[in-house]
Enzyme design. Structure first.
Site, mmCIF file in Angstrom:
data_model
loop_
_atom_site.group_PDB
_atom_site.id
_atom_site.type_symbol
_atom_site.label_atom_id
_atom_site.label_comp_id
_atom_site.label_asym_id
_atom_site.label_seq_id
_atom_site.Cartn_x
_atom_site.Cartn_y
_atom_site.Cartn_z
ATOM 1 N N LYS A 13 0.833 -1.203 0.000
ATOM 2 C CA LYS A 13 0.000 0.000 0.000
ATOM 3 C C LYS A 13 0.868 1.254 0.000
ATOM 4 C CE LYS A 13 -1.940 -1.170 3.924
ATOM 5 N NZ LYS A 13 -1.407 -2.517 4.161
ATOM 6 N N ARG A 127 11.641 -5.942 4.096
ATOM 7 C CA ARG A 127 11.534 -4.591 4.668
ATOM 8 C C ARG A 127 12.239 -4.544 6.028
ATOM 9 N NH1 ARG A 127 5.583 -2.311 5.363
ATOM 10 N NH2 ARG A 127 5.553 -3.871 7.012
#
Ligand code: B4P
Length: 187
Positions: A13, A127
């Site tokens: 997102k 990440r």
């Protein structure tokens, strides 16, 4: 244009929000980023939010709703914006509708990203190596998936009913997903 981006943790997102906001010159309102900024500044809100975020839980609706309503009101009635990671519960969707109503505005499109859990875990692992987020360890990520299913996935039906929903397979690379988003926005 006023857009909502929905989807499970790590689906991309935030990644797509940056691309879409830059291309369409929209104000990007990312609740994850706003909350992490509060944490970094050690504000009272940040200290409270941290207790939830590091366990992979959602920050309580009243806190997030107030934060977003203030941000939207500050933009003024005609502003275009993109909401990244908000709403995440039905109560947040109701609060968003109320905040928009006071401005005489509405949401144009809701994009729901989907991918399989292994892909999401792989991305979150990637990440974690770069960003060192406290909510990116494997156990917390699993907790976030569970909460997504309980609290956020019902929004898909909610927005289907109002005919705003576009579902996108986010398993491809960043450019592939971005092309799908742009097609959806153009349609
Ligand atoms: P968020 O900051 O929204 O984080 P997220 O859902 O994990 O990530 P996102 O989907 O944006 O993935 P990203 O682009 O980084 O939320 C964090 C926490 O804040 C929540 O758990 C909650 O506690 C709190 N919170 C936020 N909003 C809230 C709300 N409304 N109510 C209550 N609490 C709230 O992508 C992930 C990784 O994958 C990146 O490394 C990226 O580079 C990579 N990637 C992205 N797209 C890819 C692709 N197509 N291919 C390969 N890699 C890709």
């Amino acid at each position: 244009m006023r857009i909502v981006l929905l989807g499970p943790p790590g689906v991309g997102k935030g990644t797509q929000a940056k691309l879409v906001a830059a291309k369409h010159k929209l104000e990007k309102i990312s609740t994850g980023d706003l909350l992490r900024a509060e944490l970094a500044n050690r504000t009272e809100l940040g200290k409270l939010a941290e207790q939830y975020m590091r366990q992979g839980m959602l920050v309580p609706d009243d806190i997030v709703n107030k934060m977003v309503a203030e941000k939207i009101a500050s933009l003024g009635p005609g502003a275009g914006f993109l909401l990244d990671g908000y709403p995440r519960t039905i109560a947040q969707a109701v609060a968003l509708e109320a905040a928009l109503q006071t401005l005489g505005a509405n949401i144009d499109k809701v994009i729901a990203f989907q991918s399989d859990e292994n892909t999401l875990l792989e991305r979150i692992r990637g990440r974690a190596e770069i960003e060192n987020r406290s909510d990116d360890d494997a156990q917390t990520a699993l907790n976030r998936f569970r909460i997504y299913q309980q609290e956020t996935a019902p929004l898909i039906d909610h927005y289907k009913k109002s005919d705003l929903l576009i579902e996108i397979n986010a398993s491809g690379d960043i450019e592939t997903v971005n092309n799908l988003v742009e097609e959806a926005l153009a349609g």
